[in-house]
Structures are given as structure tokens and as C-alpha cells.
Design an enzyme around this catalytic site. Structure first.
Site, mmCIF file in Angstrom:
data_model
loop_
_atom_site.group_PDB
_atom_site.id
_atom_site.type_symbol
_atom_site.label_atom_id
_atom_site.label_comp_id
_atom_site.label_asym_id
_atom_site.label_seq_id
_atom_site.Cartn_x
_atom_site.Cartn_y
_atom_site.Cartn_z
ATOM 1 N N LYS A 76 38.351 92.998 69.751
ATOM 2 C CA LYS A 76 39.605 93.737 69.958
ATOM 3 C C LYS A 76 39.424 94.900 70.934
ATOM 4 C CE LYS A 76 42.008 97.333 67.346
ATOM 5 N NZ LYS A 76 41.289 98.508 67.636
ATOM 6 N N ASN A 77 38.401 95.723 70.681
ATOM 7 C CA ASN A 77 38.295 96.942 71.478
ATOM 8 C C ASN A 77 37.832 96.689 72.913
ATOM 9 O OD1 ASN A 77 39.387 98.423 69.448
ATOM 10 N ND2 ASN A 77 37.436 99.166 68.631
ATOM 11 N N ARG A 106 46.801 102.570 69.895
ATOM 12 C CA ARG A 106 45.921 103.590 70.459
ATOM 13 C C ARG A 106 45.615 103.295 71.925
ATOM 14 N NH1 ARG A 106 44.705 108.689 70.008
ATOM 15 N NH2 ARG A 106 42.767 109.165 71.054
ATOM 16 N N CYS A 144 45.614 104.265 64.469
ATOM 17 C CA CYS A 144 45.225 104.686 63.123
ATOM 18 C C CYS A 144 45.204 106.203 63.007
ATOM 19 C CB CYS A 144 43.842 104.126 62.793
ATOM 20 S SG CYS A 144 43.800 102.318 62.761
ATOM 21 N N ARG A 181 43.680 113.314 67.097
ATOM 22 C CA ARG A 181 43.064 112.372 68.042
ATOM 23 C C ARG A 181 43.354 112.854 69.464
ATOM 24 N NH1 ARG A 181 43.288 106.160 66.158
ATOM 25 N NH2 ARG A 181 41.690 106.119 67.767
ATOM 26 N N PRO A 182 42.594 113.849 69.940
ATOM 27 C CA PRO A 182 42.881 114.454 71.240
ATOM 28 C C PRO A 182 42.540 113.528 72.407
ATOM 29 C CG PRO A 182 40.881 115.393 70.292
ATOM 30 C CD PRO A 182 41.401 114.398 69.299
ATOM 31 N N ILE A 183 43.110 113.817 73.598
ATOM 32 C CA ILE A 183 42.720 113.073 74.812
ATOM 33 C C ILE A 183 42.303 114.058 75.915
ATOM 34 C CG2 ILE A 183 44.034 110.950 74.361
ATOM 35 C CD1 ILE A 183 46.108 112.006 76.439
ATOM 36 N N ASP A 184 41.843 115.242 75.495
ATOM 37 C CA ASP A 184 41.462 116.251 76.489
ATOM 38 C C ASP A 184 40.354 115.762 77.427
ATOM 39 O OD1 ASP A 184 40.112 116.556 73.828
ATOM 40 O OD2 ASP A 184 38.785 117.838 75.012
ATOM 41 N N GLN A 185 39.427 114.939 76.931
ATOM 42 C CA GLN A 185 38.327 114.468 77.784
ATOM 43 C C GLN A 185 38.815 113.432 78.805
ATOM 44 O OE1 GLN A 185 35.201 115.999 77.631
ATOM 45 N NE2 GLN A 185 36.454 117.286 76.298
ATOM 46 N N ASP A 209 33.845 102.368 62.569
ATOM 47 C CA ASP A 209 34.808 101.310 62.233
ATOM 48 C C ASP A 209 34.298 100.367 61.145
ATOM 49 O OD1 ASP A 209 36.455 102.446 64.085
ATOM 50 O OD2 ASP A 209 36.070 100.975 65.662
ATOM 51 N N ARG A 237 46.766 94.054 63.321
ATOM 52 C CA ARG A 237 46.503 94.651 64.644
ATOM 53 C C ARG A 237 45.133 94.243 65.160
ATOM 54 N NH1 ARG A 237 46.038 100.445 64.386
ATOM 55 N NH2 ARG A 237 45.077 99.946 66.370
HETATM 56 C C1 EPZ Z 1 37.673 104.025 69.882
HETATM 57 O O1 EPZ Z 1 38.688 105.000 69.683
HETATM 58 C C2 EPZ Z 1 38.050 102.835 69.041
HETATM 59 N N1 EPZ Z 1 39.341 102.333 69.501
HETATM 60 C C3 EPZ Z 1 38.102 103.222 67.569
HETATM 61 O O2 EPZ Z 1 38.285 102.037 66.830
HETATM 62 C C4 EPZ Z 1 36.759 103.833 67.158
HETATM 63 O O3 EPZ Z 1 36.861 104.349 65.848
HETATM 64 C C5 EPZ Z 1 36.367 104.959 68.101
HETATM 65 O O4 EPZ Z 1 36.398 104.508 69.480
HETATM 66 C C6 EPZ Z 1 34.960 105.489 67.851
HETATM 67 O O5 EPZ Z 1 34.043 104.422 67.942
HETATM 68 C C7 EPZ Z 1 39.394 101.549 70.562
HETATM 69 O O6 EPZ Z 1 38.398 101.216 71.185
HETATM 70 C C8 EPZ Z 1 40.749 101.061 70.950
HETATM 71 P P1 EPZ Z 1 36.798 108.234 70.828
HETATM 72 P P2 EPZ Z 1 38.833 106.232 70.657
HETATM 73 O O7 EPZ Z 1 37.509 108.753 72.012
HETATM 74 O O8 EPZ Z 1 38.426 105.828 72.030
HETATM 75 C C9 EPZ Z 1 36.935 112.956 69.879
HETATM 76 C C10 EPZ Z 1 39.360 100.538 65.386
HETATM 77 O O9 EPZ Z 1 39.401 100.563 64.136
HETATM 78 N N2 EPZ Z 1 37.654 113.065 71.167
HETATM 79 O O10 EPZ Z 1 35.437 107.662 71.000
HETATM 80 O O11 EPZ Z 1 40.161 106.823 70.444
HETATM 81 C C11 EPZ Z 1 37.764 112.276 68.795
HETATM 82 O O12 EPZ Z 1 38.609 113.197 68.150
HETATM 83 C C12 EPZ Z 1 39.555 101.810 66.159
HETATM 84 O O13 EPZ Z 1 39.173 99.507 66.043
HETATM 85 C C13 EPZ Z 1 37.917 114.297 71.693
HETATM 86 O O14 EPZ Z 1 37.602 115.346 71.113
HETATM 87 O O15 EPZ Z 1 37.712 107.203 70.041
HETATM 88 C C14 EPZ Z 1 36.693 111.694 67.908
HETATM 89 O O16 EPZ Z 1 36.240 112.689 67.029
HETATM 90 C C15 EPZ Z 1 39.980 102.939 65.298
HETATM 91 N N3 EPZ Z 1 38.570 114.368 72.903
HETATM 92 C C16 EPZ Z 1 35.557 111.361 68.892
HETATM 93 O O17 EPZ Z 1 35.817 112.112 70.063
HETATM 94 C C17 EPZ Z 1 38.938 113.263 73.590
HETATM 95 O O18 EPZ Z 1 39.521 113.395 74.680
HETATM 96 C C18 EPZ Z 1 35.441 109.882 69.276
HETATM 97 O O19 EPZ Z 1 36.699 109.420 69.749
HETATM 98 C C19 EPZ Z 1 38.662 112.009 73.029
HETATM 99 C C20 EPZ Z 1 38.017 111.922 71.815
#
Ligand code: EPZ
Length: 444
Positions: A38-39, A109, A133, A138-142, A321, A413
Site C-alpha cells: 500500500k505505502n 494521508r 489515521c 500529523r504535521p507536514i512542516d518537513q 504500523d 483502506r
Molecule cells: C508513513 O506516514 C506511513 N504512511 C504510515 O503508515 C507510517 O505509520 C509512517 O510513515 C511511519 O512509518 C504512508 O506511507 C502513506 P512520517 P507519514 O512522515 O509519511 C513526524 C499505515 O498504517 N513528522 O514518517 O505520514 C510525525 O509527526 C500508515 O499504513 C513531522 O514532525 O509518517 C511522526 O511523528 C499509518 N513533520 C514522524 O515524523 C513532518 O513534516 C514520522 O512521520 C512529517 C512528519
């Protein structure tokens, strides 16, 4: 092939009105074939928008997130043709919009990947903030930091993220947190940008490597995916390609844990064992016998699981996950296990549901203390999110009596034909309409 009509199926709507009814207590036996990841799929499909000619994507999982993305791509002007339930031809030549509204990407997402893909293709993207989820903030600042480093201006207007650029150029970006989404989005935005982009502290998940391999098969020049430094030398154009998505690491892990929790004996087929190392290590600690083959993993459990401690971390650590599914196994283990969440702020919402089934778990912030009990008891529970939903199914398979899992749209999903796959392993699980729906139909 009968289903391979030129249509994209809608799964989400109906699943909200359905539930799984599980009669627990049967060990799982047999073999199960794992679907495409999926991812990886939700990153690779938007990446197709960067090509100048059609792509064929194979080994697509039949899940509602994929259907949702394909619909968004059609709305943006791509021609989408299903060749079979698991392969699709997409012609992105005539993309004519850069807008993904909230309605188009509801609850998904991965809608954020359209920011990177459209910015890379059109120098402009306006996308509703991602849903998906609920794990707290769930920030996107990065992601935004990365786009800005490439030369884009990013603003939030009318609840939409708006990114625009006259011209993007390569840059160095250090991620303050290891983010899968930001790593993917920067790769998408940078693949066709002049110059060298370097992502430091990049995520290393298998689906990041898969996206890089896909982009490279379209003519991109990306090195280092799978390590924490990814180098992207921008190319002017990307061409169409045919590409097969990797097997789903988390779907595989879910069936492996289910096999162990039910004291079963299951061959999990069509997997990449290397992607499953952390899951295998933890299963072995609990007493499971695990044998690796080239493209399969055999899991057998003959006695009550032993306690073990788990801490989730970015890859190659134990995947967040898989945390809820593993916690279910530990609810029936001998002794007390500690489960620490190291990625998300809040990923224990499902614990309350497991307590309805007799689990003894106490949560303190990002730590759950799991006191193993001999047995779980069937109960009505909710799938509070995707992986929590899979965990509820495993709990239902383990428990004595009947478990009903509602809000299964979350599960659809990300898991292809989950009831059918568990039934083929001997489980007693069926999908039925919820009573509310039956009553509404009767009264209509
Ligand atoms: C991906 O989410 C996966 N989703 C998630 O799987 C998975 O839990 C996650 O990576 C971690 O492995 C998809 O691939 C579609 P991240 P993503 O950005 O990309 C923080 C599932 O069940 N962060 O790696 O959204 C954030 O808050 C789903 O299949 C920032 O601070 O996760 C978290 O603590 C659920 N700023 C950490 O980083 C940012 O700009 C990791 O988040 C982005 C993230």
C-alpha cells in the site's frame, strides 16, 4: 480478468456500513499470498504524473486508498485504464489541473504526495491537507521545508496547501525528523529539477527504495535510497515505464503475527524476507518458529507466546504500523511486556477496545504495559484506524466466542480481501451489513 473493466471500484462507502463477525479460537493453517505494498502504491501512483508518456503499474493492491488515488488522477486529467484488478495503465500526458480538493482526497494521508508530484510536473500544486489515521498531530512542516529549499513558495489558503514556483532548483535538505512522507515528497518534487538535491536524515523504508527504483525506471537519476542520504540529480524529462510494486511488508507482518497468536502454522508467500527482519526477530523472541525462504516466510507457534518488549522506530527498526498487531499477541503472552511507541505521539487508541475483550494493558503516554492473560473474550469492538483494525481482527481470531469489528472502512483502506484471505487459512470470519443498515433497508 472478468472484473478488469475500465472502471475504478469504490470500496469506501460500502465498508462503512459493514462489519466483520469473527468466531475465534481456530489456529490458522495453510498459505497466504501477500499483495503489493500500500505505502509504495500510494507514492508510485502520484509519481506517474511526472512522466511524459503512459505507465503501467503492476502488483497494485486492491484497496480503497488506491481507488481513491486513481480517481484523483482522473480528475486531474490523467487517463486511467484498469488492465486487471491489480494492474493499471495511466496516461498522464494531458494533466490539466493542479488542485486536489478535500472532497477528492477525503480521509487519505497520501493526498500530500500530489503536492510533490504536481509541483514537480507543473510548478504549482494546491492540495487539501492530508487526512488518514488519527495518531495525534500529523504535521507536514518537513515537506514544506523541502519544497521551500527547492525554491517554492508555500502558503495555507482557505484550508488548502498551496505551493508554487517560477523555477525549482536542486538544494540540500536536512530533515529534522526522519519522515517517510517528507522524503517521498521531496524526491517527487526534485526528480525533474535542474541540479543536485541531497536529502539528509532521509527515511529508509522499503517503499522509499521502491519509489526511487520506479522513478529511475522512468529515467530519473536517484542514488542512495535505502540509506539516510539520498542524492537526486534532476533530469529534464521522465518517460513511461512498466513497473511492479514490491510486496506489502505490513500485510505480511500482520498474517505472520496472526499465525503466531492463534498457535497456527502458516506459509506467508510473495514477500521479501529482508523487509521482515525486525518482525521475525520479535516473533522468535516470543517463541515462534520462523523459517525464511527466497520469497516466503513460514511461521509456526506451538505453545503460549512468551513476553517480549517492543519499541517502534523508523526502518530498519520495528515498524510502528505493526505495533497494534504485535500488542495483541502480547496480550495473551506469559508475563508482562513493554510496548513503546517511538514514531507517533498517540498510537494507543485501540487499547480501550482490547480491554473490552479482557486484555490487561495500561498506557502511560507512549508506553503500554501489557500483562498477559490466558485468554481474550469475544466482544463488539471498533477499528479505530487501519492497523488497529487489523489488530482487532487478530484479537477476534484468538478470542473465545464472537467478536464483531465495526468501522471496517479503515481496514479496507489498506488490506486486500482480508476476510477471504483469513478464511482460506481456516478462520471463521465474515463480512456482514451492520444492524443499522439492515433496519434502514427493512423500514424503507
Ligand atoms: C508513513 O506516514 C506511513 N504512511 C504510515 O503508515 C507510517 O505509520 C509512517 O510513515 C511511519 O512509518 C504512508 O506511507 C502513506 P512520517 P507519514 O512522515 O509519511 C513526524 C499505515 O498504517 N513528522 O514518517 O505520514 C510525525 O509527526 C500508515 O499504513 C513531522 O514532525 O509518517 C511522526 O511523528 C499509518 N513533520 C514522524 O515524523 C513532518 O513534516 C514520522 O512521520 C512529517 C512528519
Amino acid at each position: 480478468m472478468a472484473e478488469a473493466a475500465n472502471t475504478i471500484k469504490s470500496l469506501n462507502g460500502s465498508a462503512l456500513l459493514e462489519k466483520f463477525v469473527i468466531k475465534g479460537g481456530k489456529p490458522l493453517h495453510g498459505s497466504v499470498r501477500i499483495s503489493g505494498a500500500k505505502n509504495a502504491a500510494v507514492a508510485i501512483l502520484p509519481a506517474v504524473l511526472l512522466a511524459q508518456s503512459p505507465c503501467v503499474i503492476e502488483n497494485l493492491p486492491e484497496i480503497s486508498d488506491v481507488n481513491c488515488i486513481l480517481k484523483v488522477m482522473e480528475a486531474l486529467g490523467a487517463k486511467v485504464k484498469m488492465l486487471s484488478p491489480s494492474s493499471v495503465e495511466i496516461d498522464p500526458t494531458n494533466i490539466n489541473s493542479f488542485v486536489v480538493t478535500k472532497e477528492m482526497a477525503e480521509g487519505m494521508r497520501a493526498s500530500s504526495y500530489f503536492l510533490g508530484a504536481l509541483l514537480g510536473r507543473l510548478n504549482r500544486a494546491r492540495v487539501a491537507p492530508p487526512g488518514g489515521c488519527d495518531f495525534g498531530v500529523r504535521p507536514i512542516d518537513q515537506h514544506i521545508k523541502g519544497f521551500e529549499a527547492l525554491g517554492a513558495t508555500v502558503s495555507i489558503e482557505n484550508s488548502m496547501v498551496d505551493a508554487r514556483a517560477q523555477k525549482l532548483s536542486g538544494s540540500s535538505i536536512y530533515l529534522d525528523v526522519v519522515s517517510v512522507g517528507a522524503t517521498i515528497n521531496i524526491m517527487l518534487a526534485a526528480a525533474r529539477v535542474r541540479g543536485l538535491t541531497i536529502i539528509e536524515n532521509a527515511a529508509r523504508e522499503p517503499h522509499i527504495v521502491d519509489l526511487a527504483n520506479f522513478l529511475n525506471s522512468m529515467g530519473a537519476n536517484i542514488m542512495g535510497a535505502g540509506t539516510s542520504i539520498i542524492k537526486i540529480r534532476g533530469v529534464e524529462q521522465l518517460h513511461g515505464t512498466t513497473y511492479s510494486i514490491i510486496p506489502d511488508q505490513i500485510e505480511a507482518g500482520t498474517y505472520m503475527v496472526a499465525a503466531a497468536a492463534t498457535l497456527g502454522d502458516v506459509m506467508v508467500e510473495n514477500v521479501t524476507p529482508k523487509h521482515l527482519e525486525s518482525i521475525i526477530a520479535k516473533l522468535v523472541e516470543t517463541g515462534a518458529e520462523v523459517e525464511e525462504f527466497d520469497e516466503a516466510v513460514h511461521v509456526k507457534m506451538t505453545k503460549r507466546p512468551k513476553k517480549c518488549n517492543v519499541k517502534t522506530l523508523p526502518h530498519p527498526g520495528f515498524p510502528t504500523d505493526m505495533q497494534p498487531q504485535m500488542a495483541v499477541l502480547l496480550t495473551i503472552a506469559e508475563g508482562t511486556s513493554l510496548v513503546r511507541e517511538g514514531v507517533w505521539d498517540s498510537r494507543f487508541r485501540y487499547v480501550e477496545q482490547l480491554k473490552f475483550m479482557g486484555a490487561k494493558i495500561e498506557v502511560d503516554g507512549k508506553l503500554a504495559v501489557v500483562n498477559g492473560v490466558e485468554k481474550l473474550k469475544g466482544a463488539p469492538v471498533k477499528a479505530v484506524d487501519l492497523r488497529a483494525g487489523a489488530a482487532m481482527i487478530i484479537a477476534g481470531l484468538v478470542a473465545e466466542g464472537i467478536t464483531e469489528v465495526t468501522e471496517i472502512g479503515h481496514i479496507d483502506r489498506g488490506y486486500e480481501h482480508i476476510a477471504e484471505k483469513f478464511r482460506a487459512l481456516g478462520a471463521d470470519i465474515c463480512r456482514v451489513e451492520t444492524d443499522n443498515v439492515k433496519a434502514a433497508i427493512k423500514n424503507a
